[in-house]
Motif scaffolding. Structure first.
Motif, PDB file in Angstrom:
ATOM      1  N   GLY A 132       0.800  -1.220   0.000  1.00 36.41           N
ATOM      2  CA  GLY A 132       0.000   0.000   0.000  1.00 36.41           C
ATOM      3  C   GLY A 132       0.830   1.267   0.000  1.00 36.41           C
ATOM      4  O   GLY A 132       0.308   2.364   0.236  1.00 36.41           O
ATOM      5  N   LYS A 133       2.146   1.143  -0.297  1.00 36.23           N
ATOM      6  CA  LYS A 133       3.056   2.284  -0.179  1.00 36.23           C
ATOM      7  C   LYS A 133       3.661   2.749  -1.504  1.00 36.23           C
ATOM      8  O   LYS A 133       3.847   3.937  -1.720  1.00 36.23           O
ATOM      9  CB  LYS A 133       4.178   1.952   0.805  1.00 36.23           C
ATOM     10  CG  LYS A 133       3.687   1.703   2.229  1.00 36.23           C
ATOM     11  CD  LYS A 133       4.842   1.309   3.143  1.00 36.23           C
ATOM     12  CE  LYS A 133       4.346   1.074   4.560  1.00 36.23           C
ATOM     13  NZ  LYS A 133       5.449   0.638   5.465  1.00 36.23           N
ATOM     14  N   TRP A 134       3.990   1.799  -2.376  1.00 37.74           N
ATOM     15  CA  TRP A 134       4.600   2.211  -3.631  1.00 37.74           C
ATOM     16  C   TRP A 134       4.161   1.310  -4.781  1.00 37.74           C
ATOM     17  O   TRP A 134       3.765   0.168  -4.584  1.00 37.74           O
ATOM     18  CB  TRP A 134       6.122   2.261  -3.527  1.00 37.74           C
ATOM     19  CG  TRP A 134       6.821   0.968  -3.189  1.00 37.74           C
ATOM     20  CD1 TRP A 134       7.045   0.450  -1.960  1.00 37.74           C
ATOM     21  CD2 TRP A 134       7.411   0.056  -4.123  1.00 37.74           C
ATOM     22  NE1 TRP A 134       7.732  -0.730  -2.052  1.00 37.74           N
ATOM     23  CE2 TRP A 134       7.971  -0.990  -3.364  1.00 37.74           C
ATOM     24  CE3 TRP A 134       7.524   0.025  -5.513  1.00 37.74           C
ATOM     25  CZ2 TRP A 134       8.628  -2.074  -3.954  1.00 37.74           C
ATOM     26  CZ3 TRP A 134       8.173  -1.047  -6.101  1.00 37.74           C
ATOM     27  CH2 TRP A 134       8.726  -2.082  -5.319  1.00 37.74           C
ATOM     28  N   HIS A 135       4.181   1.892  -5.982  1.00 36.34           N
ATOM     29  CA  HIS A 135       3.741   1.192  -7.185  1.00 36.34           C
ATOM     30  C   HIS A 135       4.935   0.664  -7.977  1.00 36.34           C
ATOM     31  O   HIS A 135       5.968   1.319  -8.079  1.00 36.34           O
ATOM     32  CB  HIS A 135       2.940   2.131  -8.087  1.00 36.34           C
ATOM     33  CG  HIS A 135       1.593   2.497  -7.559  1.00 36.34           C
ATOM     34  ND1 HIS A 135       1.416   3.298  -6.436  1.00 36.34           N
ATOM     35  CD2 HIS A 135       0.340   2.165  -7.978  1.00 36.34           C
ATOM     36  CE1 HIS A 135       0.120   3.449  -6.208  1.00 36.34           C
ATOM     37  NE2 HIS A 135      -0.554   2.777  -7.120  1.00 36.34           N
ATOM     38  N   SER A 136       4.763  -0.524  -8.537  1.00 40.81           N
ATOM     39  CA  SER A 136       5.767  -1.067  -9.450  1.00 40.81           C
ATOM     40  C   SER A 136       5.298  -0.841 -10.884  1.00 40.81           C
ATOM     41  O   SER A 136       4.098  -0.855 -11.166  1.00 40.81           O
ATOM     42  CB  SER A 136       5.956  -2.563  -9.200  1.00 40.81           C
ATOM     43  OG  SER A 136       6.720  -3.145 -10.247  1.00 40.81           O
ATOM     44  N   ASN A 137       6.260  -0.682 -11.771  1.00 38.99           N
ATOM     45  CA  ASN A 137       5.944  -0.493 -13.193  1.00 38.99           C
ATOM     46  C   ASN A 137       5.859  -1.803 -13.966  1.00 38.99           C
ATOM     47  O   ASN A 137       5.887  -1.790 -15.202  1.00 38.99           O
ATOM     48  CB  ASN A 137       6.991   0.422 -13.838  1.00 38.99           C
ATOM     49  CG  ASN A 137       6.919   1.834 -13.310  1.00 38.99           C
ATOM     50  OD1 ASN A 137       5.841   2.341 -13.010  1.00 38.99           O
ATOM     51  ND2 ASN A 137       8.070   2.479 -13.178  1.00 38.99           N
ATOM     52  N   ALA A 138       5.755  -2.928 -13.268  1.00 39.93           N
ATOM     53  CA  ALA A 138       5.699  -4.233 -13.942  1.00 39.93           C
ATOM     54  C   ALA A 138       4.295  -4.495 -14.473  1.00 39.93           C
ATOM     55  O   ALA A 138       3.691  -5.541 -14.240  1.00 39.93           O
ATOM     56  CB  ALA A 138       6.111  -5.336 -12.975  1.00 39.93           C
ATOM     57  N   THR A 139       3.754  -3.523 -15.184  1.00 38.91           N
ATOM     58  CA  THR A 139       2.385  -3.620 -15.683  1.00 38.91           C
ATOM     59  C   THR A 139       2.388  -3.689 -17.201  1.00 38.91           C
ATOM     60  O   THR A 139       3.439  -3.673 -17.833  1.00 38.91           O
ATOM     61  CB  THR A 139       1.560  -2.404 -15.208  1.00 38.91           C
ATOM     62  OG1 THR A 139       2.257  -1.208 -15.593  1.00 38.91           O
ATOM     63  CG2 THR A 139       1.408  -2.396 -13.697  1.00 38.91           C
ATOM     64  N   GLY A 140       1.189  -3.749 -17.782  1.00 36.04           N
ATOM     65  CA  GLY A 140       1.098  -3.733 -19.236  1.00 36.04           C
ATOM     66  C   GLY A 140       0.347  -4.927 -19.788  1.00 36.04           C
ATOM     67  O   GLY A 140      -0.204  -5.752 -19.049  1.00 36.04           O
ATOM     68  N   THR A 141       0.313  -4.991 -21.102  1.00 37.55           N
ATOM     69  CA  THR A 141      -0.427  -6.047 -21.802  1.00 37.55           C
ATOM     70  C   THR A 141       0.344  -7.358 -21.763  1.00 37.55           C
ATOM     71  O   THR A 141       1.547  -7.391 -21.986  1.00 37.55           O
ATOM     72  CB  THR A 141      -0.657  -5.637 -23.272  1.00 37.55           C
ATOM     73  OG1 THR A 141      -1.376  -4.404 -23.307  1.00 37.55           O
ATOM     74  CG2 THR A 141      -1.445  -6.693 -24.016  1.00 37.55           C
ATOM     75  N   HIS A 142      -0.373  -8.420 -21.478  1.00 38.27           N
ATOM     76  CA  HIS A 142       0.220  -9.763 -21.490  1.00 38.27           C
ATOM     77  C   HIS A 142      -0.609 -10.664 -22.383  1.00 38.27           C
ATOM     78  O   HIS A 142      -1.774 -10.943 -22.092  1.00 38.27           O
ATOM     79  CB  HIS A 142       0.276 -10.357 -20.080  1.00 38.27           C
ATOM     80  CG  HIS A 142       1.265  -9.675 -19.190  1.00 38.27           C
ATOM     81  ND1 HIS A 142       2.616  -9.917 -19.255  1.00 38.27           N
ATOM     82  CD2 HIS A 142       1.108  -8.744 -18.227  1.00 38.27           C
ATOM     83  CE1 HIS A 142       3.249  -9.168 -18.369  1.00 38.27           C
ATOM     84  NE2 HIS A 142       2.354  -8.440 -17.734  1.00 38.27           N
ATOM     85  N   GLY A 143       0.004 -11.091 -23.466  1.00 35.17           N
ATOM     86  CA  GLY A 143      -0.662 -12.062 -24.321  1.00 35.17           C
ATOM     87  C   GLY A 143      -0.545 -13.428 -23.681  1.00 35.17           C
ATOM     88  O   GLY A 143      -0.541 -13.560 -22.459  1.00 35.17           O
ATOM     89  N   CYS A 144      -0.395 -14.443 -24.479  1.00 38.67           N
ATOM     90  CA  CYS A 144      -0.268 -15.798 -23.942  1.00 38.67           C
ATOM     91  C   CYS A 144       1.207 -16.105 -23.728  1.00 38.67           C
ATOM     92  O   CYS A 144       2.007 -15.989 -24.661  1.00 38.67           O
ATOM     93  CB  CYS A 144      -0.861 -16.810 -24.904  1.00 38.67           C
ATOM     94  SG  CYS A 144      -2.613 -16.518 -25.250  1.00 38.67           S
ATOM     95  N   GLY A 145       1.580 -16.479 -22.504  1.00 36.60           N
ATOM     96  CA  GLY A 145       2.959 -16.846 -22.214  1.00 36.60           C
ATOM     97  C   GLY A 145       3.414 -17.967 -23.126  1.00 36.60           C
ATOM     98  O   GLY A 145       2.655 -18.896 -23.416  1.00 36.60           O
ATOM     99  N   THR A 146       4.646 -17.890 -23.582  1.00 35.86           N
ATOM    100  CA  THR A 146       5.132 -18.920 -24.508  1.00 35.86           C
ATOM    101  C   THR A 146       6.341 -19.622 -23.921  1.00 35.86           C
ATOM    102  O   THR A 146       6.222 -20.411 -23.004  1.00 35.86           O
ATOM    103  CB  THR A 146       5.476 -18.281 -25.870  1.00 35.86           C
ATOM    104  OG1 THR A 146       6.375 -17.188 -25.659  1.00 35.86           O
ATOM    105  CG2 THR A 146       4.218 -17.746 -26.551  1.00 35.86           C
ATOM    106  N   SER A 147       7.534 -19.299 -24.406  1.00 30.86           N
ATOM    107  CA  SER A 147       8.710 -20.060 -23.986  1.00 30.86           C
ATOM    108  C   SER A 147       9.111 -19.801 -22.542  1.00 30.86           C
ATOM    109  O   SER A 147       9.699 -20.654 -21.895  1.00 30.86           O
ATOM    110  CB  SER A 147       9.891 -19.739 -24.908  1.00 30.86           C
ATOM    111  OG  SER A 147      10.173 -18.358 -24.856  1.00 30.86           O
ATOM    112  N   ASN A 148       8.792 -18.615 -22.033  1.00 28.55           N
ATOM    113  CA  ASN A 148       9.285 -18.252 -20.706  1.00 28.55           C
ATOM    114  C   ASN A 148       8.254 -18.600 -19.626  1.00 28.55           C
ATOM    115  O   ASN A 148       7.786 -17.739 -18.885  1.00 28.55           O
ATOM    116  CB  ASN A 148       9.600 -16.753 -20.695  1.00 28.55           C
ATOM    117  CG  ASN A 148      10.389 -16.353 -19.469  1.00 28.55           C
ATOM    118  OD1 ASN A 148      10.957 -17.185 -18.784  1.00 28.55           O
ATOM    119  ND2 ASN A 148      10.432 -15.063 -19.194  1.00 28.55           N
TER     120      ASN A 148
END
Length: 234
Positions: free
Chosen positions: A57-73
């Motif tokens: 509840g204190k800070w935001h991470s920028n690990a956001t965005g569009t995610h399609g279907c995970g593939t090799s990783n």
């Protein structure tokens, strides 16, 4: 008199030792943004849009965005988001908000993290850090979206762990629908902007030989976790 003197000495020594131990505990190094990055990956049934990641509840991470279907990783994360050095490692919870194309609805989850001392120790002295390695190791905290709206929070040596010894599950939670009226994605089109059947897509990619990373899901929990949490590979 000698007996009284000895008891007093013992009491004084005990107080001194307690003071030293308390001081040492207070001086323990705090894992901050120097020790970790954030990443996220989608291994669920359909595309999603990760909209918000809030730590304690204190800070935001920028690990956001569009995610399609995970593939090799399938065991790692996507792009890396590095927090400022002043950011304190997760102590209590990670709150997530995302849009699920499968549900055509906004989802949220509050994921309770392990004890802060466990997180601190795993970040400062991760099992993959070499004994002779003096520089700080930046492990990766990976948000991994799983089937049925489950989410794993994982800790990994890198964004591309190659074996079970390089990644562990720290916590898990399940998303629930919100009552939000979402207009942000009303013009998006299936197959062009999002995919509703990731499983079929993954099978097609497997047949074409696209998978280069381990296909087995690494799903062991952190060492101090209840052993009943260790589940079979999917």
């Amino acid at each position: 008199m000698l007996r009284k003197y000895s008891i007093n000495n013992v009491l004084i020594l005990s107080l001194v030792l307690l003071s030293i131990l308390t001081s040492c505990k207070g001086d323990q190094e705090q894992a901050d943004g120097r020790y970790f990055d954030f990443a996220s990956n989608n291994n669920s049934e359909a595309s999603l849009e990760l909209e918000e990641v809030v730590v304690d509840g204190k800070w935001h991470s920028n690990a956001t965005g569009t995610h399609g279907c995970g593939t090799s990783n399938i065991n790692g994360g996507g792009g890396i988001s590095s927090p400022p050095y002043s950011a304190i490692a997760p102590q209590e919870s990670i709150d997530l908000v995302w849009y699920s194309w499968r549900e055509k609805a906004r989802m949220k989850a509050s994921i309770k993290m392990p004890d802060s001392e466990i997180i601190n120790e795993l970040l400062i002295n991760p099992p993959w850090k070499k004994v002779y390695e003096k520089k700080l190791h930046r492990s990766k905290i990976i948000i991994d979206f799983r089937p049925d709206h489950k989410v794993w929070i994982k800790l990994a040596k890198s964004a591309y762990p190659e074996s079970q010894s390089e990644v562990m599950i720290l916590a898990e939670g399940t998303g629930v629908k919100t009552n939000d009226v979402v207009e942000d994605y009303k013009y998006y089109e299936e197959d062009e902007d999002y995919i509703l059947d990731c499983n079929a897509r993954r099978e097609r990619l497997r047949a074409l030989g696209y998978y280069t990373a381990p296909m087995k899901t690494f799903n062991k929990w952190y060492p101090e976790a209840d052993k009943n949490k260790e589940i079979k590979s999917e």
